[in-house]
Design a protein around this motif. Structure first.
Motif, PDB file in Angstrom:
ATOM      1  N   ASP A  94     -35.011 -74.468   0.726  1.00  0.00           N
ATOM      2  CA  ASP A  94     -34.306 -74.330  -0.542  1.00  0.00           C
ATOM      3  C   ASP A  94     -32.917 -73.713  -0.388  1.00  0.00           C
ATOM      4  N   ALA A  95     -32.562 -73.335   0.842  1.00  0.00           N
ATOM      5  CA  ALA A  95     -31.297 -72.613   1.060  1.00  0.00           C
ATOM      6  C   ALA A  95     -30.088 -73.453   0.661  1.00  0.00           C
ATOM      7  N   ASN A  96     -30.050 -74.724   1.080  1.00  0.00           N
ATOM      8  CA  ASN A  96     -28.904 -75.575   0.748  1.00  0.00           C
ATOM      9  C   ASN A  96     -28.781 -75.764  -0.764  1.00  0.00           C
ATOM     10  N   GLN A  97     -29.913 -75.976  -1.411  1.00  0.00           N
ATOM     11  CA  GLN A  97     -29.896 -76.155  -2.862  1.00  0.00           C
ATOM     12  C   GLN A  97     -29.361 -74.898  -3.548  1.00  0.00           C
ATOM     13  N   TYR A  98     -29.794 -73.750  -3.065  1.00  0.00           N
ATOM     14  CA  TYR A  98     -29.354 -72.468  -3.634  1.00  0.00           C
ATOM     15  C   TYR A  98     -27.835 -72.322  -3.512  1.00  0.00           C
ATOM     16  N   TYR A  99     -27.304 -72.544  -2.332  1.00  0.00           N
ATOM     17  CA  TYR A  99     -25.858 -72.368  -2.129  1.00  0.00           C
ATOM     18  C   TYR A  99     -25.054 -73.431  -2.884  1.00  0.00           C
ATOM     19  N   ASN A 100     -25.589 -74.638  -2.971  1.00  0.00           N
ATOM     20  CA  ASN A 100     -24.879 -75.682  -3.730  1.00  0.00           C
ATOM     21  C   ASN A 100     -24.825 -75.332  -5.213  1.00  0.00           C
ATOM     22  N   ASP A 101     -25.921 -74.814  -5.748  1.00  0.00           N
ATOM     23  CA  ASP A 101     -25.952 -74.448  -7.160  1.00  0.00           C
ATOM     24  C   ASP A 101     -24.945 -73.349  -7.462  1.00  0.00           C
ATOM     25  N   TYR A 102     -24.950 -72.304  -6.647  1.00  0.00           N
ATOM     26  CA  TYR A 102     -24.039 -71.191  -6.903  1.00  0.00           C
ATOM     27  C   TYR A 102     -22.591 -71.573  -6.616  1.00  0.00           C
ATOM     28  N   SER A 103     -22.380 -72.503  -5.690  1.00  0.00           N
ATOM     29  CA  SER A 103     -21.013 -72.967  -5.421  1.00  0.00           C
ATOM     30  C   SER A 103     -20.457 -73.716  -6.626  1.00  0.00           C
ATOM     31  N   ASP A 104     -21.321 -74.470  -7.300  1.00  0.00           N
ATOM     32  CA  ASP A 104     -20.869 -75.183  -8.504  1.00  0.00           C
ATOM     33  C   ASP A 104     -20.397 -74.205  -9.572  1.00  0.00           C
ATOM     34  N   ILE A 105     -21.041 -73.047  -9.666  1.00  0.00           N
ATOM     35  CA  ILE A 105     -20.634 -72.032 -10.633  1.00  0.00           C
ATOM     36  C   ILE A 105     -19.366 -71.326 -10.164  1.00  0.00           C
ATOM     37  N   ILE A 106     -19.347 -70.894  -8.926  1.00  0.00           N
ATOM     38  CA  ILE A 106     -18.231 -70.103  -8.412  1.00  0.00           C
ATOM     39  C   ILE A 106     -16.931 -70.898  -8.425  1.00  0.00           C
ATOM     40  N   TYR A 107     -16.995 -72.183  -8.063  1.00  0.00           N
ATOM     41  CA  TYR A 107     -15.774 -72.984  -7.991  1.00  0.00           C
ATOM     42  C   TYR A 107     -15.490 -73.754  -9.281  1.00  0.00           C
ATOM     43  N   GLY A 108     -16.171 -73.372 -10.351  1.00  0.00           N
ATOM     44  CA  GLY A 108     -15.848 -73.895 -11.668  1.00  0.00           C
ATOM     45  C   GLY A 108     -16.263 -75.325 -11.928  1.00  0.00           C
ATOM     46  N   ARG A 109     -17.095 -75.892 -11.051  1.00  0.00           N
ATOM     47  CA  ARG A 109     -17.543 -77.261 -11.291  1.00  0.00           C
ATOM     48  C   ARG A 109     -18.537 -77.322 -12.461  1.00  0.00           C
ATOM     49  N   LYS A 110     -19.242 -76.215 -12.675  1.00  0.00           N
ATOM     50  CA  LYS A 110     -20.169 -76.109 -13.795  1.00  0.00           C
ATOM     51  C   LYS A 110     -20.057 -74.708 -14.380  1.00  0.00           C
ATOM     52  N   SER A 112     -22.601 -73.492 -16.378  1.00  0.00           N
ATOM     53  CA  SER A 112     -23.967 -72.987 -16.480  1.00  0.00           C
ATOM     54  C   SER A 112     -24.913 -73.982 -15.838  1.00  0.00           C
ATOM     55  N   LEU A 113     -25.962 -73.482 -15.216  1.00  0.00           N
ATOM     56  CA  LEU A 113     -26.978 -74.372 -14.652  1.00  0.00           C
ATOM     57  C   LEU A 113     -28.257 -73.590 -14.380  1.00  0.00           C
ATOM     58  N   VAL A 114     -29.335 -74.332 -14.109  1.00  0.00           N
ATOM     59  CA  VAL A 114     -30.625 -73.749 -13.754  1.00  0.00           C
ATOM     60  C   VAL A 114     -30.914 -74.081 -12.304  1.00  0.00           C
ATOM     61  N   SER A 115     -31.216 -73.069 -11.505  1.00  0.00           N
ATOM     62  CA  SER A 115     -31.500 -73.241 -10.088  1.00  0.00           C
ATOM     63  C   SER A 115     -32.930 -72.810  -9.794  1.00  0.00           C
ATOM     64  N   LEU A 116     -33.697 -73.677  -9.135  1.00  0.00           N
ATOM     65  CA  LEU A 116     -35.089 -73.401  -8.800  1.00  0.00           C
ATOM     66  C   LEU A 116     -35.214 -73.200  -7.293  1.00  0.00           C
ATOM     67  N   VAL A 117     -35.638 -72.022  -6.886  1.00  0.00           N
ATOM     68  CA  VAL A 117     -35.756 -71.706  -5.459  1.00  0.00           C
ATOM     69  C   VAL A 117     -37.048 -70.935  -5.196  1.00  0.00           C
ATOM     70  N   ARG A 118     -37.515 -71.034  -3.964  1.00  0.00           N
ATOM     71  CA  ARG A 118     -38.665 -70.248  -3.525  1.00  0.00           C
ATOM     72  C   ARG A 118     -38.167 -69.047  -2.731  1.00  0.00           C
ATOM     73  N   ILE A 134     -27.885 -69.479 -14.397  1.00  0.00           N
ATOM     74  CA  ILE A 134     -26.607 -68.909 -13.964  1.00  0.00           C
ATOM     75  C   ILE A 134     -25.501 -69.266 -14.950  1.00  0.00           C
ATOM     76  N   ASN A 135     -24.698 -68.278 -15.318  1.00  0.00           N
ATOM     77  CA  ASN A 135     -23.569 -68.487 -16.234  1.00  0.00           C
ATOM     78  C   ASN A 135     -22.345 -67.734 -15.713  1.00  0.00           C
ATOM     79  N   ALA A 136     -21.216 -68.424 -15.656  1.00  0.00           N
ATOM     80  CA  ALA A 136     -19.960 -67.787 -15.254  1.00  0.00           C
ATOM     81  C   ALA A 136     -19.441 -66.907 -16.384  1.00  0.00           C
ATOM     82  N   LEU A 137     -18.893 -65.734 -16.034  1.00  0.00           N
ATOM     83  CA  LEU A 137     -18.376 -64.798 -17.028  1.00  0.00           C
ATOM     84  C   LEU A 137     -16.856 -64.664 -16.975  1.00  0.00           C
ATOM     85  N   LYS A 138     -16.291 -64.738 -15.778  1.00  0.00           N
ATOM     86  CA  LYS A 138     -14.860 -64.451 -15.617  1.00  0.00           C
ATOM     87  C   LYS A 138     -14.299 -65.319 -14.495  1.00  0.00           C
TER      88      LYS A 138
END
Length: 310
Positions: A94-110, A112-118, A134-138
């Motif tokens: 699940d590591a790649n999925q986790y980093y891809n999800d958070y990268s979408d938030i950090i780099y402004g591609r999304k 808000s999103l829901v990430s499912l990880v073990r 996950i939701n971007a604030l600033k």
């Protein structure tokens, strides 16, 4: 001189009035602030209670300071661990999925999103399912998220309950098909009948649609069954009904075993299992025919034996 005294008096009176007005405004502002603080405190208590009851952890991560804050006691406090401590326990698959999800938030591609990880739980010594919202604030000037909030919820129990429900449903279906049975339920609130056939086909009828399918001579028995359950006169009952359920042109005789489920003395649902008696009736007919043939053969053999004796 008189004019100067008058001017000074007016200035003093104006100053006094201004002071009174300022004091009144300050007092009003303080009262509003106190009320605001009370409401904020009540809101924080409600949020804290809601988060605690829903078993959700709320975090804020500051990318610039590399600090993780956890919501606790109505405010965000520096967490007693670092984000990397959690990331080390993520399942390798699940590591790649986790980093891809958070990268979408950090780099402004999304936003808000829901990430499912073990994530490995050292207390239970196994990987457990977590849902991150996950939701971007600033954002900075380049559109990169410098601060984001995420909630973490352990969904392992919910997933395991769904798996168990599916297992029970599959076993029930196999049992129904193996016994040539049908499952029946009646919702007392919306007056809906649901039938699941041996082929796992789901049929739904309102009582006004279902009752005409019952043989005219059996409808009163069916009505009595429902009313007896609803009025708590029965908890379990067995009866036979002729119903044109699967074939509208002919009635099938069913043996129904039913029981009710109530909550706070209010009957919510009536459950039953229907056994198709037509197969048994066919066997009984075949058995009767076989007995008649054996009787004829026995009679013929007796007559033949008597003729030989003569």
């Amino acid at each position: 001189m008189y004019i100067l005294v008058l001017i000074i008096g007016l200035l003093f009176l104006s100053s006094l009035m201004f002071s009174v007005m300022l004091a009144s405004k300050l007092k009003k502002a303080k009262a509003e602030k106190d009320l605001y603080d009370v409401r904020i405190s009540e809101l924080n208590k409600s949020i804290t209670s809601l988060i605690r009851d829903s078993h959700i952890d709320v975090y804020v991560y500051d990318e610039l300071k590399k600090e993780l804050y956890q919501f606790s006691d109505g405010e965000f406090k520096v967490a007693g661990f670092e984000l990397v401590d959690i990331e080390r326990r993520i399942h390798p698959d699940d590591a790649n999925q986790y980093y891809n999800d958070y990268s979408d938030i950090i780099y402004g591609r999304k936003e808000s999103l829901v990430s499912l990880v073990r994530i490995y739980n050292p207390e239970t010594k196994r990987f457990e399912e977590y849902e991150h919202v996950i939701n971007a604030l600033k954002y900075d000037s380049e559109g990169k998220a410098t601060r984001y909030m995420y909630t973490k919820r352990n969904t392992t129990q919910l997933i395991e309950e769904d798996i168990e429900k599916n297992r029970i449903a599959v076993n029930m279906h196999l049992a129904l098909r193996g016994g040539n049975l049908m499952s029946w339920s009646f919702d007392t609130d919306n007056k809906m009948n649901k039938v699941i056939t041996a082929n796992n086909e789901e049929l739904n009828f309102h009582i006004d649609e279902f009752r005409p399918l019952i043989h005219l001579d059996d409808r009163e028995k069916f009505d009595l069954l429902l009313s007896s359950f609803i009025e708590h006169q029965l908890t379990e009952q067995q009866l036979e009904l002729r119903v044109a359920l699967l074939n509208p042109d002919s009635y099938t005789r069913f043996l129904i075993t039913a029981m009710s489920f109530s909550h706070n003395n209010h009957p919510l649902m009536i459950f039953g299992v229907w056994k198709d008696l037509s197969e048994i009736e066919q066997y009984q007919t075949q058995l009767n025919e076989l007995q008649m043939r054996m009787a004829v053969v026995h009679t013929q053999d007796g007559d033949s034996l008597m003729r030989k004796c003569d």
